[in-house]
Structures are given as C-alpha cells and as structure tokens.
Design an enzyme around this catalytic site. Structure first.
Site, short mmCIF file in Angstrom:
data_model
loop_
_atom_site.label_atom_id
_atom_site.label_comp_id
_atom_site.label_asym_id
_atom_site.label_seq_id
_atom_site.Cartn_x
_atom_site.Cartn_y
_atom_site.Cartn_z
N ASP A 10 36.44 36.68 50.22
CA ASP A 10 35.44 36.67 51.28
C ASP A 10 35.01 35.20 51.45
O ASP A 10 34.61 34.58 50.47
CB ASP A 10 34.28 37.56 50.80
CG ASP A 10 33.07 37.59 51.72
OD1 ASP A 10 33.10 36.98 52.79
OD2 ASP A 10 32.07 38.24 51.33
N GLU A 35 27.29 32.48 49.08
CA GLU A 35 27.17 32.21 50.51
C GLU A 35 25.80 31.75 50.95
O GLU A 35 24.99 32.54 51.41
CB GLU A 35 27.63 33.43 51.33
CG GLU A 35 27.01 34.76 50.97
CD GLU A 35 27.62 35.88 51.81
OE1 GLU A 35 27.76 35.71 53.03
OE2 GLU A 35 27.97 36.93 51.24
N HIS A 63 27.25 37.87 46.38
CA HIS A 63 27.48 39.18 45.79
C HIS A 63 28.80 39.21 45.05
O HIS A 63 29.69 38.41 45.33
CB HIS A 63 27.52 40.22 46.92
CG HIS A 63 28.49 39.83 48.01
ND1 HIS A 63 29.80 40.23 47.99
CD2 HIS A 63 28.36 39.01 49.09
CE1 HIS A 63 30.42 39.68 49.04
NE2 HIS A 63 29.57 38.93 49.71
N HIS A 81 31.16 44.53 48.41
CA HIS A 81 29.77 44.15 48.18
C HIS A 81 29.23 44.85 46.95
O HIS A 81 28.77 45.97 47.02
CB HIS A 81 28.93 44.52 49.40
CG HIS A 81 28.03 43.43 49.83
ND1 HIS A 81 26.79 43.24 49.28
CD2 HIS A 81 28.19 42.44 50.76
CE1 HIS A 81 26.22 42.19 49.86
NE2 HIS A 81 27.05 41.69 50.75
N ASP A 101 33.19 34.41 59.49
CA ASP A 101 33.19 34.96 58.13
C ASP A 101 34.26 36.06 58.07
O ASP A 101 34.17 37.04 58.80
CB ASP A 101 31.80 35.53 57.84
CG ASP A 101 31.62 35.96 56.39
OD1 ASP A 101 32.62 36.24 55.71
OD2 ASP A 101 30.45 36.04 55.96
N GLU A 147 30.77 29.78 52.65
CA GLU A 147 31.03 30.79 51.62
C GLU A 147 32.40 30.61 50.99
O GLU A 147 33.38 30.32 51.69
CB GLU A 147 30.95 32.20 52.23
CG GLU A 147 31.20 33.32 51.22
CD GLU A 147 31.02 34.72 51.83
OE1 GLU A 147 31.15 34.86 53.06
OE2 GLU A 147 30.74 35.66 51.05
MN MN Z 1 31.45 36.68 53.99
MN MN Z 2 30.04 37.66 51.41
#
Ligand code: MN
Ligand code: MN
Length: 296
Positions: free
Chosen positions: A100, A192, A159, A167, A89, A281
């Site tokens: 992300d 995710e 998020h 975040h 990730d 994700e």
């Molecule tokens: Mn991530």
């Molecule tokens: Mn994330």
C-alpha cells in the site's frame, strides 16, 4: 502483532507486491495533469496492477484538495484534474499479500505541503524498528509536519497489513501519543503521514465508491446475488470499486447489499475546514535492524 520473522516465501510475495506498486505508482503519477480525467489514471493504474501482479488490494484512491482518502472515480466519471493537490494511493496484492503506497502530485502550487508529508514519512521510517513504540513513530511524523507550519491529519493513521486484509493492527498514529504498541520483527505496516493547511481533522463526505464484503448472507434479488458472487470470487475481503462490477446496474445492487449489512461502504474522507491535504505512504516490514521498505 506478528508471528515473528516472515518466512521467505511470504516475504518474496510482499516484495513482489511492493516493487509492482512502485513501478505503477510512478507511471500513474506521470499521467496526472490538467485535462486528464481521474478515471483514465485510475483505470491505467488498476489495469497495470492486474497485468503485473495478482490484483489490486483496493481501488486506486484519487483524492484532490480537501479530500484525504477513499475517493475514487465512479463508473462514468468524467472529472478532469485541475490546478489541484492530487493524492494518488494504490494497493497491490500477490496471493493476498498487500503493499500500500501513496504519492502526492501538486498541481496547485503548494510544493511545501507535499514535502512536509514526504519528509515526515522519511523521519518515521528512520524511527521504525523492533521494540519501537508506534507513538514514537507518530511523534516523528507530527514534529516534521508542524515544523513546516502545517498540521498532521490526526484522525487518520498508518496500519498493519496481512494476507487478504488491507487494514489491520498495529495502528501507526500521525501524532505523538503515549498509548500505542511496540513494533515487532515481521510486522508489515503501511505508514502514511497526511499534512494539511487546515486543523487536521477529516470527516465523512457524501460520495462513496469503495466497498468491501462485511458479512456473507444469502440474498434473493438476482442482481444483488450476482454482485455478491463476483465480490466473493474476485475480491474476497479486499475493498473494491462499484465501477469494477460487471453488471452495469451494479451500483443499485451495491446500495441494497449495504442496507442489508452485507457490504461495508467507505465514504470519502475530507478535511473539515476544506483545506488542502497531502499524503505520502510506504509499506515496510520490520526487521532486526530497522525496516525494509517494500515500496521503495
Ligand atoms: Mn494507502
Ligand atoms: Mn494505507
């Protein structure tokens, strides 16, 4: 949540972050195999990101088996990949605008667990659009994962992201829920799904390698002061790895800064039953007719 459609300049920065992340994540995933160390893969991904974009939005998370999130190798970590479920990730920022994304590389012989998370992500992305409830997106995720006979990790969520904030709201649950928020054009969200063979709850483990600035305050200790200066200068409010800090004894300073409430730590999150976890994700921007996948 959003202030309406993103202006072109901002959207281009998000797109740039997204395309760099796609490239790096694919390259890094290729390197995950038994005998290679986690640190080699993390170093590779993070250096490529720094080469191609403005920086990492957070350290490369490398979570194996029951680990779900916030795992990252330490400074002299020589842990090698084994026959494991490996979630990779990573995050990229361009002028603070963040992408992300995550992929799972299965070296454990459980390809369906990976498929479940990926298919859940596809279903969630199909559902995203303005006026859609976050809980509806979560229901899509839960349906697909349970359809495979697995459980979504219920206490981890997608998020929002915004400039210098990896975040933020809105929260995108990994389960169907009545409460939630309505997605709006211009929201940039990371979705995710996590799938597990366990009961779907993660708790904090003892390992901790990732930190972020919580509250700036003056410190007397020289080593702690140097660490704090580097953090403010290079990472601002974004999460960083203790191993990124120049001072070879930074880990000690980091612990002191945490005790003083200046840094926040992110302990590794593990599936409670010690069962395998997979993750998929993407980061998307909500558009008039659905969403644009920034990390596709
Ligand atoms: Mn991530
Ligand atoms: Mn994330």
């Amino acid at each position: 949540m959003s202030d309406g459609p993103l202006d072109d300049e901002t959207l281009e920065k998000y797109r740039e972050a997204g395309s760099v992340l796609r490239e790096v994540l694919d390259e890094a995933a290729e390197k995950v195999e038994p005998g290679v160390t986690q640190l080699e893969v993390a170093d590779f991904a993070e250096s490529r990101i720094r080469e191609l974009a403005d920086g990492c939005a957070f350290p490369a998370n490398i979570s194996v088996d029951e680990e779900a999130s916030h795992a990252s190798p330490g400074r002299d970590d020589d842990t090698e990949f084994g026959e494991e479920m490996v979630c990779l990730d990573c995050g990229v920022h361009v002028d603070g605008y963040i992408a992300d994304a995550a992929v799972t590389v299965d070296l454990s012989g459980n390809p369906e667990l990976v498929e479940a998370a990926e298919e859940a992500l596809d279903a969630a992305l199909d559902a995203v659009g303005p006026g859609v409830q976050s809980g509806t997106v979560g229901a899509e995720i839960e349906d697909v994962i349970r359809g495979y006979g697995y459980t979504p990790v219920l206490n981890l969520s997608g998020h929002g992201v915004s400039q210098w904030d990896a975040h933020t709201g809105p929260t995108i649950p990994n389960r169907g829920t009545e409460r939630g928020v309505e997605l709006e054009v211009g929201d940039v969200v990371a979705i995710e799904p996590f799938a597990t063979t366990g009961r779907g709850k993660v708790t904090e483990g003892s390992k901790e390698e990732i930190y972020s600035l919580e509250r700036d305050r003056s410190v007397r200790d020289r080593s702690a002061r140097n660490v704090l200066e580097q953090v403010k200068e290079e990472y601002k409010t974004l999460p960083f790895a203790a191993r990124w800090l120049d001072d070879p004894r930074a880990e000690m300073a980091v612990k002191r800064l945490k005790q003083q409430g200046i840094l926040h730590g992110y302990p590794v999150l593990k599936e409670d039953d010690g069962e395998l976890v997979s993750q998929a994700e993407h980061t998307v921007v909500v558009t008039e007719d659905g969403c644009e996948i920034l990390t596709a």
